[in-house]
Design an enzyme around this catalytic site. Structure first.
Site, short mmCIF file in Angstrom:
data_model
loop_
_atom_site.label_atom_id
_atom_site.label_comp_id
_atom_site.label_asym_id
_atom_site.label_seq_id
_atom_site.Cartn_x
_atom_site.Cartn_y
_atom_site.Cartn_z
N ILE A 115 -27.99 19.39 33.65
CA ILE A 115 -29.34 19.19 34.08
C ILE A 115 -30.46 20.01 33.15
CG2 ILE A 115 -31.11 19.45 35.89
CD1 ILE A 115 -29.62 17.70 37.34
N CYS B 264 -29.78 21.51 30.66
CA CYS B 264 -30.02 21.45 29.09
C CYS B 264 -30.60 20.04 28.60
CB CYS B 264 -28.50 21.61 28.36
SG CYS B 264 -27.70 23.11 28.81
N LYS C 2 -32.57 -0.79 37.44
CA LYS C 2 -33.90 -0.66 38.19
C LYS C 2 -33.78 0.33 38.79
CE LYS C 2 -35.61 -3.01 42.49
NZ LYS C 2 -36.80 -2.66 42.14
N ASP D 234 -10.83 10.88 33.65
CA ASP D 234 -10.66 11.02 35.24
C ASP D 234 -10.13 9.67 35.67
OD1 ASP D 234 -10.36 12.92 37.24
OD2 ASP D 234 -12.46 12.53 37.90
#
Ligand SMILES: *[C@@H]1O[C@H](CO)[C@@H](O)[C@H](O)[C@H]1NC(C)=O
Ligand SMILES: *[C@@H]1O[C@H](CO)[C@@H](O)[C@H](O)[C@H]1NC(C)=O
Ligand SMILES: *[C@@H]1O[C@H](CO)[C@@H](O)[C@H](O)[C@H]1NC(C)=O
Ligand SMILES: *[C@@H]1O[C@H](CO)[C@@H](O)[C@H](O)[C@H]1NC(C)=O
Ligand SMILES: *[C@@H]1O[C@H](CO)[C@@H](O)[C@H](O)[C@H]1NC(C)=O
Ligand SMILES: *[C@@H]1O[C@H](CO)[C@@H](O)[C@H](O)[C@H]1NC(C)=O
Ligand SMILES: *[C@@H]1O[C@H](CO)[C@@H](O)[C@H](O)[C@H]1NC(C)=O
Ligand SMILES: *[C@@H]1O[C@H](CO)[C@@H](O)[C@H](O)[C@H]1NC(C)=O
Length: 627
Positions: free
Chosen positions: A285, A287, A335, A460
């Site tokens: 966030i 960077c 949206k 993951d």
């Protein structure tokens, strides 16, 4: 550091000069084992509502023990936000706790009738009664008397498997006298064998007498009972964890033996588990979203990320709104919701709309949606998902931002995570459904690996990252760790030092050397398939001293084909075509190969599973297996 130690010195000091006051709450003692009697006056039913406030924020303790030994499992048990638990306990959401680790669980405690309670829903497991739920599952955080008292329709002494009950957890708010002395929290501490007031008070850095007084001066402490610890400040994991082992040598030269490389790795994992998580959540966030900090080459910016974490105010509303506009530019299909719309959709994020973790169910324009609250970088996930339109990948439809959190709106998969179905909570999948799901996941992964440009690695894959729609078709979700292979030499392989993922699903070359390639997903897919076949959690299958495929082949070699039957998820009974099981076992074996090159390409797995599926459908028809 200096600040904290002077702080604890201050706390100690404060408590040393407390004047003795009368007891605040009776200690529950041995009444917990005396189920048939309510013990109205001795707090068997809960701590009395005698506080200054009728509700308060407080903390419970819990000792990690399988299957409740990860942030997600413990958060699910206590119906609390895993993000809060991982933050408060300073661990990553994915790394498991050591057994017996003291975990703090934040709860809201409030008066219900005469007693303070933190009520949590719980689904009764097979073979459990009130005593087992109170003493074994919740470790004494509730009592069988309180559970019985809570039940609406007596006689409810017999509860049935899968029945959802409300569990009143033992908590309390400070009395006026305690408040006046500066006590703001009463932590519900779980007494363990061998505990004394001295040990407990040293753990929390408080005066032993103050602990004893807060609990009506009990003479003997019993394990699996709660003791209230009066604290000025929220408890800190620093107080309760042993000093960490000396730091591992810096990984400058390649480790010499595989054993030492493993030791190094686990040490690194331990040390970096929390950091890596925070890096993902926090630093990006900082960077990327804010884009004010210049890029650094070294990926292990641990201190950087902590700084980023400590200064959330830098992520101002305006900048985030700029970012919202920015992403809606790139992602036309996405949206941007007004947060009010999401509040309306989820009934103000009410408990009745809560699904799991930080995910809520919402109704937007009459359609169901899953809304996930995220405190971290979402640009990667958005950049990736907006490019993808594939029926086996979860569809992202919108995004919103409010008070430092992002909210991502996804299509709703009504049957929830695959993990709920394979680890059997009375839920059950047929053989053919399992093969269909495996094929769906393989198809989605093949798409990510070969048909996105640049190609991507999910990183993951696990049973809780796979969601099932109403037709039990699988959709891959949780793209938070996904990364592109763009710009890597040879297009396929790269190195990373952020080891993030889920233990047991992580391929050895990634854990040991940080090697990232699509073959990571192939490995994790093998583990997933193994779980689907056996109905066993990877946590059970995983043995850190033995590679999964070795363990697996050893079983097959020792016991031959007969052992396949023992491997199979018992909930399938005999209703599976044993002639195809061998093929699936072979896929699993090849996916779990230690050498990534030896693992198959997702494309081959797709072809193989499609054949298995069509054969299984034929088998199902001819054997008249009911779904
Ligand atoms: C609070 O303290 C006063 C005097 O110190 C004492 O008389 C009173 O009983 C105490 N109340 C409780 C609930 O402990
Ligand atoms: C506790 O309360 C219950 C219900 O009001 C009552 O039946 C029981 O006799 C009480 N027990 C004691 C020891 O006061
Ligand atoms: C406690 O309640 C507050 C306000 O209702 C809420 O914001 C917070 O998330 C709750 N905390 C827990 C741990 O449930
Ligand atoms: C409570 O649980 C613990 C561990 O789960 C067990 O050792 C103990 O015997 C139990 N106590 C009772 C009274 O069931
Ligand atoms: C629960 O406990 C309270 C207090 O002792 C008692 O009045 C009430 O009758 C109990 N309820 C049940 C269902 O046992
Ligand atoms: C309790 O169990 C018995 C048999 O074990 C059963 O007959 C009875 O209906 C059950 N009661 C409730 C309330 O479920
Ligand atoms: C009790 O409530 C007051 C005001 O609502 C608040 O300032 C205070 O911190 C609360 N005390 C505790 C111990 O939660
Ligand atoms: C959190 O854990 C890291 C190492 O895992 C440690 O360096 C740091 O001091 C811890 N922070 C707190 C607040 O305990």
């Amino acid at each position: 550091m200096a600040f904290l130690s002077s702080l604890s010195a201050l706390i100690l000091f404060t408590f040393c000069f407390f004047s003795p006051s009368t007891a605040q709450q009776p200690y529950v003692g041995l009444t917990t084992t005396d189920c048939p009697n309510q013990h109205n006056s001795s707090s068997g039913l809960g701590y009395f509502c005698n506080g200054r406030n009728r509700s308060c924020q407080t903390y419970l303790t819990f000792r990690s023990t399988p299957p409740y030994n990860t942030v997600s499992a413990i958060s699910a048990l206590f119906s609390v936000d895993p993000f809060e638990v991982s933050q408060f306990n300073n661990v990553s959401e994915t790394s498991p706790f050591e057994t017996d680790h003291l975990v703090f669980v934040p709860v809201n405690c409030s008066c219900s009738g005469q007693f303070y309670q933190a009520n949590k829903p719980y689904t009764v497991k097979h073979g459990e009664n009130y005593l087992i739920i109170a003493n074994n599952t919740f470790q004494g955080l509730t009592t069988c008397q309180a559970l019985l008292n809570q039940s609406v329709n007596p006689p409810a002494a017999n509860i049935s498997t899968n029945q959802i009950i409300s569990v009143p957890l033992r908590c309390a708010c400070p009395t006026k006298n305690q408040s006046d002395l500066g006590i703001n929290y009463l932590v519900s501490y779980l007494v363990r064998q061998g505990d004394t007031f001295l040990i407990i008070s040293q753990t929390f850095g408080v005066n032993a007498d103050s602990v004893s007084e807060a609990n009506d001066l009990p003479e003997t402490l019993f394990p699996f009972t709660t003791l209230l610890i009066p604290l000025e400040n929220p408890p800190s994991t620093r107080q309760t964890t042993e000093p960490p082992p000396p730091p591992p040598p810096p990984p400058t030269s390649p480790p010499t033996s595989s054993k030492s490389s493993k030791t190094w790795l686990y040490a690194l994992l331990g040390a970096l588990g929390g950091c890596a998580f925070l890096l993902v959540v926090g630093s990006i966030i900082y960077c990327r979203v804010i884009r004010k900090r210049k890029e650094k080459g070294d990926p292990i910016l641990v201190s950087e990320s902590f700084k980023a974490r400590e200064k959330p105010e830098e992520k101002t509303m305006e900048e985030s709104e700029d970012f919202l506009e920015h992403i809606s530019d790139i992602a036309q299909s996405l949206k941007v919701y007004n947060f009010k719309e999401l509040k309306l959709a989820t009934d103000d994020f009410s408990a009745s709309c809560w699904i799991k973790g930080s995910v809520y169910r919402g109704t937007i324009n009459g359609d169901l949606a899953a809304i996930k609250k995220i405190d971290g970088d979402i640009s990667k996930e958005i950049n990736l998902l907006q490019k993808i339109n594939h029926s086996n990948v979860i569809r992202l439809s919108g995004v919103s931002f409010n008070e430092g959190y992002w909210y991502l709106v996804y299509e709703y998969a009504s049957n929830g995570p695959l993990s709920d179905w394979i680890f059997n909570n009375g839920k059950f999948l047929t053989w053919t459904q399992r093969i269909q799901i495996a094929l769906d996941v393989a198809t989605g992964l093949n798409y990510l690996h070969s048909f996105t440009n640049p190609s991507h690695v999910h990183k993951d894959i696990k049973s809780s990252s796979i969601l099932l729609d109403s037709d039990f078709r699988a959709k891959i979700a949780n793209f938070g760790l996904a990364r592109s292979t763009q710009g890597e030499s040879e297009g396929q392989f790269s190195l990373t030092k952020h080891i993030v993922g889920t233990i047991g699903y992580m391929a050895p070359e990634y854990m040991e050397n940080g090697l990232v390639s699509p073959k990571l997903d192939v490995y994790a897919f093998g583990v997933l398939l193994l779980e689907m076949l056996t109905g066993k959690d990877v946590g059970v299958l995983y043995d850190e001293n033995k590679h999964l495929s070795d363990a697996f082949s050893a079983v097959l070699k020792d016991e031959g084909q007969e052992s396949l039957r023992d491997l199979m998820d018992p909930s399938m009974g005999e209703n599976y075509p044993s002639e195809f099981v061998n093929f699936v076992v072979r896929i699993i074996e090849s996916c779990l190969e230690k050498n990534p090159e030896a693992r198959p390409h997702m494309d081959e797995i797709v072809q193989f599973l499609s054949r298995t599926l069509s054969n299984s459908l034929t088998w199902e028809l001819s054997n008249n297996v009911s779904r």
